[in-house]
Design a protein around this motif. Structure first.
Motif, PDB file in Angstrom:
ATOM      1  N   LYS A 106       2.355   1.730  -3.387  1.00  0.00           N
ATOM      2  CA  LYS A 106       1.398   2.338  -4.307  1.00  0.00           C
ATOM      3  C   LYS A 106       1.360   3.861  -4.116  1.00  0.00           C
ATOM      4  O   LYS A 106       1.361   4.620  -5.089  1.00  0.00           O
ATOM      5  N   ASP A 107       1.337   4.304  -2.858  1.00  0.00           N
ATOM      6  CA  ASP A 107       1.330   5.746  -2.582  1.00  0.00           C
ATOM      7  C   ASP A 107       2.622   6.406  -3.048  1.00  0.00           C
ATOM      8  O   ASP A 107       2.612   7.534  -3.569  1.00  0.00           O
ATOM      9  N   ARG A 162       5.690  14.565 -13.217  1.00  0.00           N
ATOM     10  CA  ARG A 162       4.762  15.294 -14.075  1.00  0.00           C
ATOM     11  C   ARG A 162       4.866  16.807 -13.842  1.00  0.00           C
ATOM     12  O   ARG A 162       4.893  17.597 -14.795  1.00  0.00           O
ATOM     13  N   ILE A 203       4.543   5.399  -5.531  1.00  0.00           N
ATOM     14  CA  ILE A 203       4.509   5.482  -6.996  1.00  0.00           C
ATOM     15  C   ILE A 203       3.658   6.678  -7.424  1.00  0.00           C
ATOM     16  O   ILE A 203       4.000   7.411  -8.370  1.00  0.00           O
ATOM     17  N   SER A 204       2.554   6.904  -6.736  1.00  0.00           N
ATOM     18  CA  SER A 204       1.693   8.047  -7.042  1.00  0.00           C
ATOM     19  C   SER A 204       2.431   9.365  -6.815  1.00  0.00           C
ATOM     20  O   SER A 204       2.398  10.273  -7.660  1.00  0.00           O
ATOM     21  N   ASP A 205       3.128   9.472  -5.677  1.00  0.00           N
ATOM     22  CA  ASP A 205       3.904  10.690  -5.398  1.00  0.00           C
ATOM     23  C   ASP A 205       4.988  10.903  -6.449  1.00  0.00           C
ATOM     24  O   ASP A 205       5.213  12.023  -6.917  1.00  0.00           O
ATOM     25  N   THR A 233       1.718  21.463  -3.251  1.00  0.00           N
ATOM     26  CA  THR A 233       1.406  20.058  -3.496  1.00  0.00           C
ATOM     27  C   THR A 233       2.600  19.338  -4.096  1.00  0.00           C
ATOM     28  O   THR A 233       2.912  18.184  -3.735  1.00  0.00           O
ATOM     29  N   ARG A 257       0.830  -1.202   0.000  1.00  0.00           N
ATOM     30  CA  ARG A 257       0.000   0.000   0.000  1.00  0.00           C
ATOM     31  C   ARG A 257       0.871   1.262   0.000  1.00  0.00           C
ATOM     32  O   ARG A 257       0.607   2.219  -0.746  1.00  0.00           O
ATOM     33  N   SER A 282       5.192   9.736  -9.598  1.00  0.00           N
ATOM     34  CA  SER A 282       4.678  10.076 -10.923  1.00  0.00           C
ATOM     35  C   SER A 282       4.205  11.525 -10.968  1.00  0.00           C
ATOM     36  O   SER A 282       4.435  12.244 -11.950  1.00  0.00           O
ATOM     37  N   ARG A 283       3.537  11.985  -9.904  1.00  0.00           N
ATOM     38  CA  ARG A 283       3.079  13.373  -9.869  1.00  0.00           C
ATOM     39  C   ARG A 283       4.245  14.343  -9.754  1.00  0.00           C
ATOM     40  O   ARG A 283       4.212  15.448 -10.307  1.00  0.00           O
ATOM     41  N   HIS A 324       4.730  16.059  -2.510  1.00  0.00           N
ATOM     42  CA  HIS A 324       5.090  14.809  -3.198  1.00  0.00           C
ATOM     43  C   HIS A 324       6.571  14.495  -3.001  1.00  0.00           C
ATOM     44  O   HIS A 324       6.943  13.350  -2.707  1.00  0.00           O
TER      45      HIS A 324
END
Length: 432
Positions: free
Chosen positions: A266-267, A277, A269-271, A296, A263, A273-274, A300
């Motif tokens: 997953k978080d 980006r 990877i989200s941080d 924000t 879990r 990728s953002r 990240h």
């Protein structure tokens, strides 16, 4: 012929008035050369307004015409000395002349202009430079030659300065600067021997117009260069944030989390990728962004670092002001410096605090850490302190903001970014 001279003078005054208002409305008062240019416009308008009565009232037998002609002549002569001084001041600022010689030459020019101006004022009573004779006629005074001698001394000084710096400036610039002096000098020379033709004001107005065109073209070139430098700075900051070691360390942390805590992986990877980006988006986004968006992005980054270093890194957010704009990738490199060069150099780690607040005149963003600190302010070119020079430059250019750095050994470091409210008028954008 009088009507032609009046028309020429009015057109010349209109040109100078338009240029003066254009510079004023554009806020072009920061550089000394701009202020000297505006002075040239103002005093040439004074010369023109003083010259018009000579063509409109001379030789006419109205009761108040002699007084109007005398006052107009005094205004004309009183504006001549400051105009010559403004031209010399502009050239001194434009050319690459050392500070001490510039100061000496400026004092010489001021002294000559003061003598010229004093004699012009006295001429209203003693007729040194001009008199109003019988029949309401304008006549040159016995000391008229002195005024012209001082004028040509100014032109000679300006020409000498141009020749001295000829090899150090572009030929195009040298020729344009020379035209300033040449047109005014030739017009004055013709008018000395052919009184009755209003050339001096017209020649000066054309010179001022050429100066304006040159100022504007130079300003546009600076804008393009500034945009290029900002783009390069953005690319440099973006690349500094995604260096191979950061990518490797982050991916390694995510790989470990995949085995220990899917879990959290997953978080992470989200941080990640953002984070990537936002860095990529900054390449195409030159305008300031909402502070909340930049904050924000920082979250990240700090989330990724907290997962990697665990209890060694603590982050505190004290956000009381959010409704303002800030250049992209401004806060994140400062936060990274606090982590890499402050907190992580302490064995037990420490805390990074990000604070925002609103004052009457500005928004203030503070990034502070309780890391190792520094005995002296690190050089902005130091590779270990990425982004500080770029952040300071982009804050100033895009928002009129400032960046201050404070540090002390074993007491940590503090970076204070101040962004004025309302935005100044900047050439690229402003933070509104």
């Amino acid at each position: 012929m009088d009507q032609v001279n009046i028309a020429i003078n009015l057109y010349s005054a209109l040109i100078c008035l338009i240029l003066l208002f254009s510079m004023w409305l554009n806020g072009s008062t920061k550089e000394k050369s701009d202020r000297f240019f505006m002075g040239m416009c103002l005093f040439n308008i004074g010369m023109i307004l003083g010259d018009i009565p000579a063509w409109a009232f001379e030789g006419h037998a109205q009761v108040w015409y002699p007084a109007a002609l005398k006052i107009g002549s005094a205004v004309f002569w009183s504006s001549s000395a400051p105009l010559l001084l403004m031209l010399t001041g502009y050239i001194l600022e434009y050319l690459p002349i050392w500070r001490n010689p510039r100061r000496i030459l400026w004092r010489v020019a001021c002294t000559l202009a003061a003598v010229y101006l004093l004699c012009s004022i006295l001429s209203y009573w003693n007729g040194m430079f001009f008199t109003i004779g019988d029949g309401n006629t304008y006549q040159r005074g016995d000391w008229y030659w002195l005024s012209q001698l001082i004028s040509f001394f100014f032109f000679g000084l300006d020409t000498t300065l141009i020749l001295i710096c000829w090899k150090e400036i572009r030929k195009r610039d040298a020729l344009i600067i020379s035209s300033y002096v040449l047109l005014a000098a030739v017009a004055l020379l013709i008018q000395i021997f052919n009184y009755g033709i209003a050339l001096i004001n017209t020649g000066t107005a054309i010179s001022i117009l050429i100066i304006y065109i040159n100022i504007q073209s130079q300003r546009e070139l600076r804008m393009e260069q500034q945009k290029k430098e900002l783009t390069e700075a953005q690319i440099g900051i973006m690349l500094s944030q995604i260096q191979p070691h950061f990518l490797y360390n982050t991916l390694t942390t995510i790989r470990q989390l995949c085995e220990l805590n899917p879990r959290d992986a997953k978080d992470a990877i989200s941080d990640f990728s953002r984070f990537l980006r936002a860095n990529m988006d900054s390449l195409t986004n030159k305008a300031p962004i909402p502070f909340e968006q930049e904050l924000t992005h920082v979250r990240h980054y700090l989330n990724l670092e907290q997962r990697r270093f665990g209890q060694r890194l603590h982050v505190v957010y004290e956000i009381t002001a959010r409704d303002f704009f800030i250049p992209p990738l401004t806060l994140q490199p400062i936060a990274e410096n606090a982590v890499r060069h402050g907190i992580l150099r302490r064995e037990n780690g420490g805390t990074v605090t990000i604070r925002s607040e609103e004052t009457e005149l500005s928004y203030v963003v503070v990034v502070l850490d309780d890391g190792v600190g520094f005995s002296h302010i690190p050089a902005e070119t130091d590779q270990g302190h990425i982004g500080i020079a770029n952040v300071r430059k982009r804050l100033l250019t895009l928002c009129g903001g400032t960046l201050e750095f404070f540090s002390a050994p074993e007491k940590g470091s503090t970076v204070v970014m101040t962004i004025p409210k309302g935005g100044k008028d900047h050439e690229i954008s402003d933070c509104r």
